[in-house]
Design a protein around this motif. Sequence first.
Motif, PDB file in Angstrom:
ATOM      1  N   GLU A  99     -12.412  28.709 -19.023  1.00  0.00           N
ATOM      2  CA  GLU A  99     -13.591  27.617 -17.976  1.00  0.00           C
ATOM      3  C   GLU A  99     -14.422  28.452 -20.023  1.00  0.00           C
ATOM      4  OE1 GLU A  99     -14.360  28.953 -14.438  1.00  0.00           O
ATOM      5  OE2 GLU A  99     -12.683  27.606 -13.600  1.00  0.00           O
ATOM      6  N   GLY A 100     -14.416  29.089 -20.564  1.00  0.00           N
ATOM      7  CA  GLY A 100     -15.736  29.714 -21.470  1.00  0.00           C
ATOM      8  C   GLY A 100     -16.096  30.596 -21.010  1.00  0.00           C
ATOM      9  N   ALA A 101     -15.800  31.181 -20.089  1.00  0.00           N
ATOM     10  CA  ALA A 101     -16.239  32.713 -19.530  1.00  0.00           C
ATOM     11  C   ALA A 101     -15.820  33.837 -20.452  1.00  0.00           C
ATOM     12  CB  ALA A 101     -16.037  32.958 -17.558  1.00  0.00           C
ATOM     13  N   GLN A 102     -16.650  34.828 -20.335  1.00  0.00           N
ATOM     14  CA  GLN A 102     -16.260  35.874 -21.488  1.00  0.00           C
ATOM     15  C   GLN A 102     -15.706  36.858 -20.298  1.00  0.00           C
ATOM     16  OE1 GLN A 102     -17.691  37.217 -24.536  1.00  0.00           O
ATOM     17  NE2 GLN A 102     -16.243  38.139 -24.364  1.00  0.00           N
ATOM     18  N   LEU A 103     -14.219  37.301 -20.643  1.00  0.00           N
ATOM     19  CA  LEU A 103     -13.736  38.285 -19.630  1.00  0.00           C
ATOM     20  C   LEU A 103     -13.781  39.570 -20.456  1.00  0.00           C
ATOM     21  CD1 LEU A 103      -9.795  35.911 -21.754  1.00  0.00           C
ATOM     22  CD2 LEU A 103     -11.579  36.026 -18.734  1.00  0.00           C
ATOM     23  N   TRP A 104     -13.370  40.036 -19.750  1.00  0.00           N
ATOM     24  CA  TRP A 104     -13.769  41.890 -19.678  1.00  0.00           C
ATOM     25  C   TRP A 104     -12.731  42.272 -21.018  1.00  0.00           C
ATOM     26  CZ3 TRP A 104     -10.310  45.782 -19.812  1.00  0.00           C
ATOM     27  CH2 TRP A 104     -10.908  47.505 -19.288  1.00  0.00           C
ATOM     28  N   CYS A 105     -12.973  43.125 -21.357  1.00  0.00           N
ATOM     29  CA  CYS A 105     -12.413  44.123 -23.135  1.00  0.00           C
ATOM     30  C   CYS A 105     -13.067  45.480 -22.887  1.00  0.00           C
ATOM     31  CB  CYS A 105     -12.651  43.940 -23.789  1.00  0.00           C
ATOM     32  SG  CYS A 105     -14.513  43.908 -24.870  1.00  0.00           S
ATOM     33  N   PRO A 106     -11.953  46.560 -23.399  1.00  0.00           N
ATOM     34  CA  PRO A 106     -12.632  47.987 -22.834  1.00  0.00           C
ATOM     35  C   PRO A 106     -13.329  48.172 -23.927  1.00  0.00           C
ATOM     36  CG  PRO A 106     -10.801  48.106 -24.283  1.00  0.00           C
ATOM     37  CD  PRO A 106     -11.109  46.352 -23.564  1.00  0.00           C
ATOM     38  N   ALA A 107     -14.812  47.186 -24.308  1.00  0.00           N
ATOM     39  CA  ALA A 107     -15.765  47.370 -25.655  1.00  0.00           C
ATOM     40  C   ALA A 107     -16.350  49.664 -25.044  1.00  0.00           C
ATOM     41  CB  ALA A 107     -16.532  46.665 -25.698  1.00  0.00           C
ATOM     42  N   LEU A 108     -17.472  49.606 -25.382  1.00  0.00           N
ATOM     43  CA  LEU A 108     -18.582  50.769 -25.369  1.00  0.00           C
ATOM     44  C   LEU A 108     -20.024  49.416 -24.643  1.00  0.00           C
ATOM     45  CD1 LEU A 108     -18.586  53.714 -25.720  1.00  0.00           C
ATOM     46  CD2 LEU A 108     -20.376  53.626 -27.647  1.00  0.00           C
ATOM     47  N   ASP A 109     -19.374  49.289 -23.241  1.00  0.00           N
ATOM     48  CA  ASP A 109     -20.777  48.380 -22.541  1.00  0.00           C
ATOM     49  C   ASP A 109     -20.245  48.864 -21.201  1.00  0.00           C
ATOM     50  OD1 ASP A 109     -22.899  47.357 -21.638  1.00  0.00           O
ATOM     51  OD2 ASP A 109     -21.595  45.108 -22.652  1.00  0.00           O
ATOM     52  N   HIS A 110     -21.171  49.600 -20.632  1.00  0.00           N
ATOM     53  CA  HIS A 110     -20.534  50.022 -19.013  1.00  0.00           C
ATOM     54  C   HIS A 110     -20.799  48.662 -18.268  1.00  0.00           C
ATOM     55  CE1 HIS A 110     -25.384  50.733 -19.880  1.00  0.00           C
ATOM     56  NE2 HIS A 110     -24.962  50.352 -18.333  1.00  0.00           N
ATOM     57  N   THR A 111     -22.151  47.833 -18.626  1.00  0.00           N
ATOM     58  CA  THR A 111     -22.265  46.948 -18.109  1.00  0.00           C
ATOM     59  C   THR A 111     -20.436  46.047 -17.663  1.00  0.00           C
ATOM     60  OG1 THR A 111     -22.446  45.075 -20.119  1.00  0.00           O
ATOM     61  CG2 THR A 111     -24.703  46.919 -18.130  1.00  0.00           C
ATOM     62  N   LEU A 112     -19.680  46.040 -18.363  1.00  0.00           N
ATOM     63  CA  LEU A 112     -18.873  44.980 -18.552  1.00  0.00           C
ATOM     64  C   LEU A 112     -18.532  45.113 -17.400  1.00  0.00           C
ATOM     65  CD1 LEU A 112     -17.699  44.530 -22.460  1.00  0.00           C
ATOM     66  CD2 LEU A 112     -18.884  43.031 -20.627  1.00  0.00           C
ATOM     67  N   THR A 113     -18.007  46.639 -17.471  1.00  0.00           N
ATOM     68  CA  THR A 113     -17.022  47.260 -16.008  1.00  0.00           C
ATOM     69  C   THR A 113     -18.082  46.798 -15.084  1.00  0.00           C
ATOM     70  OG1 THR A 113     -16.412  48.766 -18.096  1.00  0.00           O
ATOM     71  CG2 THR A 113     -15.878  49.225 -15.586  1.00  0.00           C
ATOM     72  N   LEU A 114     -19.260  47.374 -15.499  1.00  0.00           N
ATOM     73  CA  LEU A 114     -19.826  46.873 -13.881  1.00  0.00           C
ATOM     74  C   LEU A 114     -19.606  45.523 -13.650  1.00  0.00           C
ATOM     75  CD1 LEU A 114     -22.870  48.926 -13.951  1.00  0.00           C
ATOM     76  CD2 LEU A 114     -20.923  49.449 -13.298  1.00  0.00           C
ATOM     77  N   ASP A 115     -20.072  44.587 -14.052  1.00  0.00           N
ATOM     78  CA  ASP A 115     -19.845  42.841 -13.541  1.00  0.00           C
ATOM     79  C   ASP A 115     -18.509  43.359 -13.069  1.00  0.00           C
ATOM     80  OD1 ASP A 115     -22.825  42.410 -14.126  1.00  0.00           O
ATOM     81  OD2 ASP A 115     -22.111  41.830 -16.141  1.00  0.00           O
ATOM     82  N   MET A 116     -17.160  43.519 -14.160  1.00  0.00           N
ATOM     83  CA  MET A 116     -15.682  43.463 -13.360  1.00  0.00           C
ATOM     84  C   MET A 116     -15.770  43.821 -12.486  1.00  0.00           C
ATOM     85  SD  MET A 116     -12.575  44.054 -14.580  1.00  0.00           S
ATOM     86  CE  MET A 116     -12.660  45.821 -14.505  1.00  0.00           C
ATOM     87  N   PHE A 117     -15.882  44.891 -12.210  1.00  0.00           N
ATOM     88  CA  PHE A 117     -15.924  45.276 -10.493  1.00  0.00           C
ATOM     89  C   PHE A 117     -17.047  45.001  -9.446  1.00  0.00           C
ATOM     90  CE2 PHE A 117     -16.856  48.863  -7.821  1.00  0.00           C
ATOM     91  CZ  PHE A 117     -16.763  49.365  -7.021  1.00  0.00           C
ATOM     92  N   GLU A 118     -18.455  44.483  -9.562  1.00  0.00           N
ATOM     93  CA  GLU A 118     -18.867  43.544  -9.049  1.00  0.00           C
ATOM     94  C   GLU A 118     -18.506  42.381  -8.454  1.00  0.00           C
ATOM     95  OE1 GLU A 118     -23.556  43.130  -8.738  1.00  0.00           O
ATOM     96  OE2 GLU A 118     -22.899  41.668  -9.972  1.00  0.00           O
ATOM     97  N   ASN A 119     -17.431  41.606  -9.537  1.00  0.00           N
ATOM     98  CA  ASN A 119     -17.362  40.663  -9.236  1.00  0.00           C
ATOM     99  C   ASN A 119     -16.368  40.732  -8.765  1.00  0.00           C
ATOM    100  OD1 ASN A 119     -18.783  38.947 -10.630  1.00  0.00           O
ATOM    101  ND2 ASN A 119     -17.616  38.939 -12.841  1.00  0.00           N
ATOM    102  N   MET A 120     -15.171  41.931  -8.993  1.00  0.00           N
ATOM    103  CA  MET A 120     -13.054  42.074  -7.943  1.00  0.00           C
ATOM    104  C   MET A 120     -14.142  42.328  -6.714  1.00  0.00           C
ATOM    105  SD  MET A 120     -11.121  45.253  -8.496  1.00  0.00           S
ATOM    106  CE  MET A 120     -12.153  46.025  -7.943  1.00  0.00           C
ATOM    107  N   LEU A 121     -15.355  43.436  -6.059  1.00  0.00           N
ATOM    108  CA  LEU A 121     -16.174  43.459  -4.664  1.00  0.00           C
ATOM    109  C   LEU A 121     -16.110  41.699  -4.098  1.00  0.00           C
ATOM    110  CD1 LEU A 121     -17.404  46.422  -4.529  1.00  0.00           C
ATOM    111  CD2 LEU A 121     -15.216  46.253  -4.241  1.00  0.00           C
ATOM    112  N   GLY A 122     -16.940  41.497  -5.111  1.00  0.00           N
ATOM    113  CA  GLY A 122     -17.266  39.834  -4.043  1.00  0.00           C
ATOM    114  C   GLY A 122     -16.504  39.074  -4.111  1.00  0.00           C
ATOM    115  N   SER A 123     -15.704  38.971  -4.641  1.00  0.00           N
ATOM    116  CA  SER A 123     -13.891  37.696  -4.228  1.00  0.00           C
ATOM    117  C   SER A 123     -13.068  38.440  -3.560  1.00  0.00           C
ATOM    118  CB  SER A 123     -13.233  37.552  -5.250  1.00  0.00           C
ATOM    119  OG  SER A 123     -12.547  39.233  -5.994  1.00  0.00           O
TER     120      SER A 123
END
Length: 276
Positions: A59-83
């Motif tokens: 769908e064109g949405a950015q996927l998670w990657c192990p970059a030096l950006d804590h917000t990526l992991t927080l967003d993934m964690f938030e989406n996982m808990l929301g689902s």
Amino acid sequence: MADDVELQEEGTKTLHLKALRIQWQIVAIQTIATLALIWLYLQLGSNFGACDAAHVDSEGAQLWCPALDHTLTLDMFENMLGSESGDSGFDLPLPDFLTGQGNEGPGRYYMPIILCGLLTAGWVFLNLQAPQLRRKVVLGGLIALILFLAGRLLLGWFWGMLTDWELYLPISSDVSRNHAETLVYPLVLYTQIFIVALFMIPVWTGMMGIWGLSRRMIGWSLGTTLVYLGIHALLSFEAVTVYFDLGLRPISPQISNEMVLGGLVSETIWPLLLMA
């Protein structure tokens, strides 16, 4: 002779940490080192804090990657808990302005860096206190964390057994007896704090080493930075991404069309040289 002795006493220098901390030369060096540490981390985030632009889903949405950006992991964690909870508007306990979620560029790191500074100030102040007081503060902090985690569970469980006059486990299919649900909020909060602290290890360990005059903490800061750079270089290497691609943005090649310093250095390599 007495005058000579008196002059020697006045000129005596001490290596005691409490006396060294108040000397303006030491404070100036610590301030410069702290600013350099913050600048270094911001440069790391600028160069290694984003995923590859092609790392998106169908769908064109950015996927998670192990970059030096804590917000990526927080967003993934938030989406996982929301689902899992079925709540599309689920939010993590800490507000976004504290963690940097929703910000772009260096704005992702400003508040976490400030929080690291406050943590360092408290840690240094605590180390200046008597050992007995330090032990009491650490013990009190651990007790507070444990009570925040399990206090509601224990109180609700004991009160439920007392009112029902029946022994039962705190985990049950009965909603009125399922006291384990009270663990969700503190565990999510602790996980959120852990994620931010994990990504900010070079900052808070470096600040503690600088202001606490600790070589061990400075070593932790440098070591974690070098380890991440090594892992990033390995996982973004072209020969590796062919078989194992996590979506990291590869480091730009040394040769490019844009040059700096009179054509001596590639523009893409110049930030890496500054960090080195």
